[in-house]
Design an enzyme around this catalytic site. Structure first.
Site, PDB file in Angstrom:
ATOM      1  N   CYS A   1      44.931  38.423  37.620  1.00  0.00           N
ATOM      2  CA  CYS A   1      43.904  39.441  37.215  1.00  0.00           C
ATOM      3  C   CYS A   1      44.271  40.306  35.680  1.00  0.00           C
ATOM      4  O   CYS A   1      43.732  40.586  34.988  1.00  0.00           O
ATOM      5  CB  CYS A   1      43.159  40.110  38.360  1.00  0.00           C
ATOM      6  SG  CYS A   1      44.353  41.082  39.146  1.00  0.00           S
TER       7      CYS A   1
ATOM      8  N   GLY B   1      37.856  39.927  43.385  1.00  0.00           N
ATOM      9  CA  GLY B   1      37.480  38.633  42.790  1.00  0.00           C
ATOM     10  C   GLY B   1      36.827  38.781  41.417  1.00  0.00           C
ATOM     11  O   GLY B   1      37.002  39.724  40.597  1.00  0.00           O
TER      12      GLY B   1
ATOM     13  N   THR C   1      33.942  39.231  38.102  1.00  0.00           N
ATOM     14  CA  THR C   1      33.134  40.098  37.841  1.00  0.00           C
ATOM     15  C   THR C   1      31.780  39.900  38.169  1.00  0.00           C
ATOM     16  O   THR C   1      31.085  40.628  38.693  1.00  0.00           O
ATOM     17  CB  THR C   1      33.426  40.706  36.241  1.00  0.00           C
ATOM     18  OG1 THR C   1      34.691  41.171  36.059  1.00  0.00           O
ATOM     19  CG2 THR C   1      32.332  41.541  35.732  1.00  0.00           C
TER      20      THR C   1
ATOM     21  N   GLU D   1      37.609  44.996  42.750  1.00  0.00           N
ATOM     22  CA  GLU D   1      38.917  45.094  41.943  1.00  0.00           C
ATOM     23  C   GLU D   1      38.171  43.630  41.438  1.00  0.00           C
ATOM     24  O   GLU D   1      38.409  42.388  41.838  1.00  0.00           O
ATOM     25  CB  GLU D   1      39.854  44.814  42.698  1.00  0.00           C
ATOM     26  CG  GLU D   1      40.535  45.960  43.502  1.00  0.00           C
ATOM     27  CD  GLU D   1      41.100  46.828  42.712  1.00  0.00           C
ATOM     28  OE1 GLU D   1      41.547  46.646  41.333  1.00  0.00           O
ATOM     29  OE2 GLU D   1      41.386  47.948  43.004  1.00  0.00           O
TER      30      GLU D   1
ATOM     31  N   LYS E   1      37.512  37.691  54.654  1.00  0.00           N
ATOM     32  CA  LYS E   1      37.094  36.627  54.407  1.00  0.00           C
ATOM     33  C   LYS E   1      37.878  35.946  53.331  1.00  0.00           C
ATOM     34  O   LYS E   1      37.852  36.390  52.218  1.00  0.00           O
ATOM     35  CB  LYS E   1      35.517  36.893  53.614  1.00  0.00           C
ATOM     36  CG  LYS E   1      34.656  35.588  53.933  1.00  0.00           C
ATOM     37  CD  LYS E   1      34.929  34.340  53.287  1.00  0.00           C
ATOM     38  CE  LYS E   1      34.633  34.030  51.924  1.00  0.00           C
ATOM     39  NZ  LYS E   1      35.263  32.935  51.269  1.00  0.00           N
TER      40      LYS E   1
ATOM     41  N   GLY F   1      31.081  40.344  41.724  1.00  0.00           N
ATOM     42  CA  GLY F   1      31.152  41.760  41.933  1.00  0.00           C
ATOM     43  C   GLY F   1      29.690  42.375  41.898  1.00  0.00           C
ATOM     44  O   GLY F   1      29.423  43.056  42.650  1.00  0.00           O
TER      45      GLY F   1
ATOM     46  N   GLU G   1      37.193  36.111  30.201  1.00  0.00           N
ATOM     47  CA  GLU G   1      38.486  36.210  31.131  1.00  0.00           C
ATOM     48  C   GLU G   1      38.505  34.447  31.349  1.00  0.00           C
ATOM     49  O   GLU G   1      37.484  33.950  31.966  1.00  0.00           O
ATOM     50  CB  GLU G   1      38.291  36.680  32.314  1.00  0.00           C
ATOM     51  CG  GLU G   1      39.318  36.602  33.387  1.00  0.00           C
ATOM     52  CD  GLU G   1      39.411  37.072  34.695  1.00  0.00           C
ATOM     53  OE1 GLU G   1      38.258  36.888  35.286  1.00  0.00           O
ATOM     54  OE2 GLU G   1      40.364  37.840  35.056  1.00  0.00           O
TER      55      GLU G   1
HETATM   56  P1  NAD Z   1      35.328  34.626  43.168  1.00  0.00           P
HETATM   57  O1  NAD Z   1      34.631  35.908  42.856  1.00  0.00           O
HETATM   58  O2  NAD Z   1      34.609  33.599  42.839  1.00  0.00           O
HETATM   59  O3  NAD Z   1      35.800  34.700  44.836  1.00  0.00           O
HETATM   60  C1  NAD Z   1      36.430  35.514  45.306  1.00  0.00           C
HETATM   61  C2  NAD Z   1      35.844  35.906  46.654  1.00  0.00           C
HETATM   62  O4  NAD Z   1      34.679  36.285  46.836  1.00  0.00           O
HETATM   63  C3  NAD Z   1      36.021  34.624  47.520  1.00  0.00           C
HETATM   64  O5  NAD Z   1      36.565  34.819  48.857  1.00  0.00           O
HETATM   65  C4  NAD Z   1      34.888  34.140  47.714  1.00  0.00           C
HETATM   66  O6  NAD Z   1      34.383  33.138  48.719  1.00  0.00           O
HETATM   67  C5  NAD Z   1      33.994  35.229  47.625  1.00  0.00           C
HETATM   68  N1  NAD Z   1      32.504  35.295  47.298  1.00  0.00           N
HETATM   69  C6  NAD Z   1      32.162  34.454  46.188  1.00  0.00           C
HETATM   70  N2  NAD Z   1      30.525  34.763  46.441  1.00  0.00           N
HETATM   71  C7  NAD Z   1      30.317  35.746  46.925  1.00  0.00           C
HETATM   72  C8  NAD Z   1      29.256  36.360  47.280  1.00  0.00           C
HETATM   73  N3  NAD Z   1      27.804  36.024  46.968  1.00  0.00           N
HETATM   74  N4  NAD Z   1      29.266  37.246  48.427  1.00  0.00           N
HETATM   75  C9  NAD Z   1      30.139  37.570  48.996  1.00  0.00           C
HETATM   76  N5  NAD Z   1      31.403  37.075  48.766  1.00  0.00           N
HETATM   77  C10 NAD Z   1      31.582  36.027  47.738  1.00  0.00           C
HETATM   78  O7  NAD Z   1      36.674  34.787  42.342  1.00  0.00           O
HETATM   79  P2  NAD Z   1      37.859  33.750  42.335  1.00  0.00           P
HETATM   80  O8  NAD Z   1      37.678  32.752  41.501  1.00  0.00           O
HETATM   81  O9  NAD Z   1      38.197  33.591  43.645  1.00  0.00           O
HETATM   82  O10 NAD Z   1      38.964  34.637  41.613  1.00  0.00           O
HETATM   83  C11 NAD Z   1      39.321  34.980  40.118  1.00  0.00           C
HETATM   84  C12 NAD Z   1      38.699  36.320  39.837  1.00  0.00           C
HETATM   85  O11 NAD Z   1      39.278  37.028  40.714  1.00  0.00           O
HETATM   86  C13 NAD Z   1      38.913  36.613  38.499  1.00  0.00           C
HETATM   87  O12 NAD Z   1      38.048  36.950  37.899  1.00  0.00           O
HETATM   88  C14 NAD Z   1      40.099  37.683  38.868  1.00  0.00           C
HETATM   89  O13 NAD Z   1      40.269  38.419  37.590  1.00  0.00           O
HETATM   90  C15 NAD Z   1      39.565  38.181  39.850  1.00  0.00           C
HETATM   91  N6  NAD Z   1      40.955  39.146  40.380  1.00  0.00           N
HETATM   92  C16 NAD Z   1      40.916  40.382  40.363  1.00  0.00           C
HETATM   93  C17 NAD Z   1      41.957  41.194  40.945  1.00  0.00           C
HETATM   94  C18 NAD Z   1      42.265  42.539  40.742  1.00  0.00           C
HETATM   95  O14 NAD Z   1      42.759  43.353  41.588  1.00  0.00           O
HETATM   96  N7  NAD Z   1      41.174  43.290  39.973  1.00  0.00           N
HETATM   97  C19 NAD Z   1      43.114  40.424  41.383  1.00  0.00           C
HETATM   98  C20 NAD Z   1      42.978  39.205  41.611  1.00  0.00           C
HETATM   99  C21 NAD Z   1      41.887  38.284  41.026  1.00  0.00           C
END
Ligand code: NAD
Length: 477
Positions: free
Chosen positions: A281, A225, A227, A247, A172, A230, A377
């Site tokens: 991240c 994505g 926290t 992650e 996804k 998560g 963050e």
């Molecule tokens: P996000 O959590 O909003 O989205 C990430 C993904 O999750 C997207 O594909 C989104 O469609 C999906 N998603 C959203 N809600 C969901 C749900 N209820 N169920 C299942 N999937 C869902 O994050 P973002 O705004 O796209 O990215 C930014 C975040 O990602 C930041 O917090 C960043 O630190 C983190 N990040 C972490 C790492 C790592 O390796 N630790 C790497 C890159 C980014």
């Protein structure tokens, strides 16, 4: 451009026929229309992956290895095209997507191709006339969910190890930037991946993502994505007792001691936080500086920040492009306002310009640990500089470094090896860089401590998390 779902190595509309528009972040104009995948589409994709699993998992591992290696070669063969697509969709400078995103994606396939033939079980010396050995077996269908900051590279990080050990994948991609994932899926098919082994469902997190998380036939969710997302996923996964790796976010400390090569450290601190517009991240978003060198570091960082070239992501001279979306830009601008309101000194940046989603790289000094810009963050181009005292400096730096809920990464700049290794062991973070920052390699494990998540990507570590162990007992009596 119209982008559809990828199921059974075919481009398909969502069953509902619904779509989503995705903008070009540099202009705010529509870039592509994506299929809006929902639960019924996830069902199709998971069924296709489940059907492909027996043959894929039993395939001669040499053949899986060859397919993944070919995928790496094809990624390199399509380097300019993929780099352009990634820059158009995310706003990242073409110089970076050309030098980093696409080559590292290829490396990921090359590295994990080799593991297809190298992951082994053990024989175990148990009591009795018994041969006891372990089989390391794939889990089944892996649901991979990724964010928009490095969509191509993060897709590869999830797909390559999962496929190497015989799993199938439903990916996804992020609604803001799905195009490179879809192109990668086509490339994998060209490399010889059988239908169903990799499927891509574009759509919203709350729809397509959530349907993947609670699907009974998905064995594991590998999520990268935010926290907060998560936490939602962890709750939702409880219903089917799914395996998880998360992650998540970070607020990483980049620590400069007075005995460092201060000029090099201060210059590196600029790219540590502003690389990829700060949408990283591991961004070194908290610069912790020993007080005796504070002025020198602030001056160098401010000068380096002001010199960054903002511009069109497709211009090779551009060092910083726009943020990924209008909503994200507004969030970052809100944090800059908070920094001002809480009394930090804004030393560079702060402005947002259009028509794309541009935000100037922004530096705050005189930041205290209680301020929002020091704790939360931002995931954008905002640096908070905090001093620590000269006496008992290692202890003070360690405490300040650990004073957030996150534990993703940290940087340490010093010429004193005792100090460097003492602090590296002490800091609660999954990655520590000494006299460098933001280095990654497919061979080295990567992941979070504390609320930056759990599970590891890359290296041998991820393969252990994508397989399960079976203990086999043979009576030799
Ligand atoms: P996000 O959590 O909003 O989205 C990430 C993904 O999750 C997207 O594909 C989104 O469609 C999906 N998603 C959203 N809600 C969901 C749900 N209820 N169920 C299942 N999937 C869902 O994050 P973002 O705004 O796209 O990215 C930014 C975040 O990602 C930041 O917090 C960043 O630190 C983190 N990040 C972490 C790492 C790592 O390796 N630790 C790497 C890159 C980014």
């Amino acid at each position: 451009m119209i982008a559809k779902l990828w199921i059974q190595n075919q481009s398909l509309d969502a069953l509902s026929g619904e779509t989503l528009d995705t903008p070009n972040p540099a202009t705010g104009q529509r870039l592509a229309t994506l299929a809006r995948g929902k639960r019924e589409d996830v069902d199709r994709a998971v069924a296709s992956a489940k059907a492909a699993f027996p043959a894929w998992s039993r395939m001669d591992p040499n053949e899986r290895q060859r397919i993944l290696w070919r995928a790496g070669e094809l990624v390199l063969a399509h380097l300019p095209e993929l780099a352009r697509l990634e820059s158009l969709d995310t706003g990242k400078p073409i110089a970076n997507s050309t030098a980093i995103d696409v080559p590292r994606t290829a490396d990921t396939f090359f590295y994990f191709a080799g593991w297809a033939t190298k992951l082994t079980g053990e024989t175990i010396p148990v009591r009795g006339p018994i041969l006891n050995y372990t089989l390391r077996e794939p889990l089944g269908v892996i649901g991979a969910i990724i964010p928009w900051n490095f969509p191509l590279l993060l897709a590869a990080r999830k797909i390559a190890p999962a496929l190497a050990v015989g799993n199938c994948v439903v990916l996804k991609p992020p609604e803001e930037a799905s195009l490179s994932s879809l192109r990668l899926a086509e490339i994998l098919a060209e490399a010889g991946l059988p239908p169903g082994v990799l499927n891509v469902i574009t759509g919203l997190g709350e729809e397509a993502g959530a349907a993947l998380v609670d699907h009974v036939d998905v064995a594991k969710i590998s999520f990268t994505g935010g926290t907060d997302t998560g936490r939602i996923i962890m709750r939702a996964a409880a219903g089917t007792l799914k395996k998880l790796s998360l992650e998540l976010g970070g607020k990483s400390p980049n620590i400069v001691f007075a005995d460092a090569d201060v000029d090099t450290a201060a210059k590196a601190a600029v790219s540590a936080v502003f690389y990829n517009q700060g949408q990283l991240c591991t961004a070194g978003s908290r610069l912790l500086v020993q007080r005796s060198i504070l002025d020198q570091v602030v001056d160098t960082v401010v000068a380096g920040t002001r010199a960054l070239v903002l511009g069109d992501p497709l211009d090779p001279k551009t060092q910083m492009g726009p943020l990924v979306s209008a909503a994200h830009r507004d969030r970052v601008v809100h944090y800059i306002g908070k920094g001002d309101a809480e009394g930090a000194s804004r030393r560079a940046g702060g402005g947002a310009t259009g028509p794309g989603y541009y935000v100037e790289p922004t530096v705050f000094s005189d930041v205290s640990g209680a301020m929002a810009i020091a704790r939360e963050e931002i995931f954008g181009p905002v640096l908070a500089i905090l001093p620590f005292d000269d006496d008992d400096a290692v202890e003070k730096a360690a405490r300040l470094a650990d004073a957030t809920e996150f534990g993703l990464a940290a940087g340490i700049w010093t010429r004193d090896i005792r100090k460097a290794h003492t602090l590296a062991a002490r800091i609660r973070a999954g990655t520590v860089w000494i006299n460098t920052y933001n280095r990654f390699d497919a061979a080295s494990p990567y992941g979070g401590y504390k609320q930056s998540g759990f599970g590891r990507e890359n290296g041998r570590a991820v393969l252990e998390e994508l397989t399960q162990l079976k203990s086999v007992w043979v009576n030799l009596a």
